[in-house]
Enzyme design. Sequence first.
Site, PDB file in Angstrom:
ATOM      1  N   ARG A   1     -71.538 -68.811 -23.743  1.00 27.50           N
ATOM      2  CA  ARG A   1     -72.419 -69.642 -22.910  1.00 27.50           C
ATOM      3  C   ARG A   1     -73.868 -69.695 -23.358  1.00 27.50           C
ATOM      4  NH1 ARG A   1     -70.323 -67.229 -17.262  1.00 27.50           N
ATOM      5  NH2 ARG A   1     -68.301 -68.286 -17.146  1.00 27.50           N
TER       6      ARG A   1
ATOM      7  N   SER B   1     -62.037 -64.265  -5.161  1.00 28.98           N
ATOM      8  CA  SER B   1     -61.364 -65.058  -6.197  1.00 28.98           C
ATOM      9  C   SER B   1     -62.135 -65.012  -7.513  1.00 28.98           C
ATOM     10  CB  SER B   1     -61.233 -66.508  -5.742  1.00 28.98           C
ATOM     11  OG  SER B   1     -62.516 -67.031  -5.442  1.00 28.98           O
TER      12      SER B   1
ATOM     13  N   LYS C   1     -76.704 -64.152 -15.514  1.00 34.30           N
ATOM     14  CA  LYS C   1     -76.047 -65.444 -15.772  1.00 34.30           C
ATOM     15  C   LYS C   1     -76.691 -66.545 -14.933  1.00 34.30           C
ATOM     16  CE  LYS C   1     -71.371 -63.584 -16.627  1.00 34.30           C
ATOM     17  NZ  LYS C   1     -70.064 -63.306 -15.955  1.00 34.30           N
TER      18      LYS C   1
ATOM     19  N   ARG D   1     -47.186 -60.510 -21.516  1.00 31.56           N
ATOM     20  CA  ARG D   1     -46.582 -60.128 -20.239  1.00 31.56           C
ATOM     21  C   ARG D   1     -46.066 -61.329 -19.450  1.00 31.56           C
ATOM     22  NH1 ARG D   1     -49.463 -58.940 -15.571  1.00 31.56           N
ATOM     23  NH2 ARG D   1     -51.333 -59.326 -16.797  1.00 31.56           N
TER      24      ARG D   1
ATOM     25  N   GLN E   1     -65.031 -71.659  -5.539  1.00 34.50           N
ATOM     26  CA  GLN E   1     -65.300 -70.964  -6.797  1.00 34.50           C
ATOM     27  C   GLN E   1     -64.258 -71.291  -7.865  1.00 34.50           C
ATOM     28  OE1 GLN E   1     -63.294 -67.915  -7.664  1.00 34.50           O
ATOM     29  NE2 GLN E   1     -64.344 -67.973  -9.631  1.00 34.50           N
TER      30      GLN E   1
ATOM     31  N   CYS F   1     -69.422 -69.418 -12.250  1.00 43.42           N
ATOM     32  CA  CYS F   1     -69.106 -70.133 -11.006  1.00 43.42           C
ATOM     33  C   CYS F   1     -70.308 -70.287 -10.073  1.00 43.42           C
ATOM     34  CB  CYS F   1     -67.963 -69.430 -10.282  1.00 43.42           C
ATOM     35  SG  CYS F   1     -68.114 -67.642 -10.230  1.00 43.42           S
TER      36      CYS F   1
ATOM     37  N   ARG G   1     -70.650 -59.401  -3.580  1.00 40.17           N
ATOM     38  CA  ARG G   1     -69.238 -59.725  -3.290  1.00 40.17           C
ATOM     39  C   ARG G   1     -68.998 -59.559  -1.801  1.00 40.17           C
ATOM     40  NH1 ARG G   1     -66.505 -62.206  -6.855  1.00 40.17           N
ATOM     41  NH2 ARG G   1     -66.614 -60.590  -8.448  1.00 40.17           N
TER      42      ARG G   1
ATOM     43  N   HIS H   1     -67.566 -69.573  -2.810  1.00 37.81           N
ATOM     44  CA  HIS H   1     -68.831 -68.854  -2.934  1.00 37.81           C
ATOM     45  C   HIS H   1     -69.883 -69.541  -2.059  1.00 37.81           C
ATOM     46  CE1 HIS H   1     -67.160 -66.467  -5.993  1.00 37.81           C
ATOM     47  NE2 HIS H   1     -67.904 -66.775  -7.024  1.00 37.81           N
TER      48      HIS H   1
END
Lengths: 329, 329
Positions: free
Chosen positions: B97, B156, B210, B38, B312, B126, B232, B239
């Site tokens: 990770r 973000s 995480k 795209r 972040q 992040c 959020r 952050h």
Amino acid sequence: MSNVAIVGATGAVGQEFLKILAERHFPVEELRLLATKRSAGKKVLWQGQELEVQETTHESFKGIDIALFAGGSASTEFAPSAVKSGAVVIDNSSAFRLDPEVPLVVPEVNPEDVKNHKGIIANPNCSTIIMAVAIKPIFDLAGIRRIVVSTYQAVSGAGREGIEELEAEVKAWSKGDEMTPAVFPYQIAFNLIPRIDVFQEGDYTKEEWKMVKETQKIFHAPDMAITATTVRVPIFRSHSESINVETEKLVSIAEIRESLCKAKGVIVDDDPSSDRYPMPWFSADTDEVYVGRLRKDFSIAQGLNMWVVGDQIRKGAATNAVQIAELLL
Amino acid sequence: MSNVAIVGATGAVGQEFLKILAERHFPVEELRLLATKRSAGKKVLWQGQELEVQETTHESFKGIDIALFAGGSASTEFAPSAVKSGAVVIDNSSAFRLDPEVPLVVPEVNPEDVKNHKGIIANPNCSTIIMAVAIKPIFDLAGIRRIVVSTYQAVSGAGREGIEELEAEVKAWSKGDEMTPAVFPYQIAFNLIPRIDVFQEGDYTKEEWKMVKETQKIFHAPDMAITATTVRVPIFRSHSESINVETEKLVSIAEIRESLCKAKGVIVDDDPSSDRYPMPWFSADTDEVYVGRLRKDFSIAQGLNMWVVGDQIRKGAATNAVQIAELLL
């Protein structure tokens, strides 16, 4: 039927008092609206009557049975006069909360304390009330050893001016205009301010100490260990809290959930499978404390995490005060 | 001089890679911009050159020394091909990770782990990176027994689409129009969503796990107890984290402050007397992790609270990845 005065009747909490007295069919004979000189003369429609706001003076409380103080400096100035006139004061300011002579009451937690009043009953801090309702069933079930709480507090905590400032800043941002904070120390739109009220002992804010000391007083648990971080967020009127609890006894999350589901004033809104959890936008204008994201804390033997949301102006202030008034009837 | 590929070059993190490579004078011979079909054909100006975005294929990595993957599903699909072509992959997705064969690196914490790579080095989550930088000096000074963290994460984190959704919702609200969430499960403007990424074991979200598992891996400390609640918030790109730490050894706040002041990548912004503390609006577009509201936690013997903020997209993603690339040189 009672004669009721509202001191600070034109502010965010004061206006909510009017709504809640009507909604709960509080048996009001006369409703007297009091505010600062600046608001005197304003007309307010309540239950079909037009009421005129009067300036609060030391003579304002003649014949009043219950005086609801919305908060601020009016409490220290006028509450003693209201008591002298024979009224019972229910005070939303922080002035008398930690006074050992003054009961500090959350009706779901310590309704019996109302009886010990000597004219003044204090309404706790908003974040404290919301946390107290949510932890009460856990306290009863398993005891609480320690709480680590981080808050996400709405701008309504700074009253109507706080709400108007967030609105104005967001509208300025939408037009590309500059934002000019006045109520909050810094811009609150698209920002977080990790300081509510003044700094005190140990670099904690007064708001953080309120959550510690008021909670200990409400629960008659001076040894319940609590540490708090309180943060202002760009939300209009519901406070949210991330609460980590270490219990005295080992209980399962299922047992805790059951006790929360049965608790007065609590709505458990917690279903990961259908993406359900409490959120401030959807809890505004309600009287319950919403609990979700309930889960075992695997980092200690007897811990849990939960996410708690409550309308700061209603259960966090006006509703709790009117519930106290109901206990007096 | 290295030949560098950016996979996901047109997204929020990809665009930041371009800026940071230039800012840090990374010795780039050729810069190859890759993205989905795209975006192929888009022209991007970088250091005076016009570069054309190409579609990522398994043949895209010929001659590439370092491939920076911005995140998402491209990593699982194309990272193995990049490694086969001889590139070292620095991957911002969560795919590798926790793979024991893949180093997970925060340059301020475990730079030496870079050496053990077998083609892929993972860039942490992040929120994890930001917390890791802030706790590293405390870990070195006093050891860490337990962490309770609650996050306040910017939109973000959901990429450019997340930022655009908050903008669109706020603009709709300003005009009195309806808000129609698409990126986030619910409206994020004037709201908090206490769920980031999917639900997993124990009703924790993947984002919460995480923060637990990645932090333990980065610090080689599988027994460091961590519990997280990730939320959020309607903030654009930094952050924030409310972090409660219980240390192994008893140290004073003054000692911790000193270690933070000396630490690489940390800025201590903490002065109650002049109302200074980190805030997301004022830390966007910077590479450091800001620490403030540092204070003793009176609820336990060896505890502290702090408030940590980091961009972040930069330190939480692109800057950390480019710093890893620098370690490879």
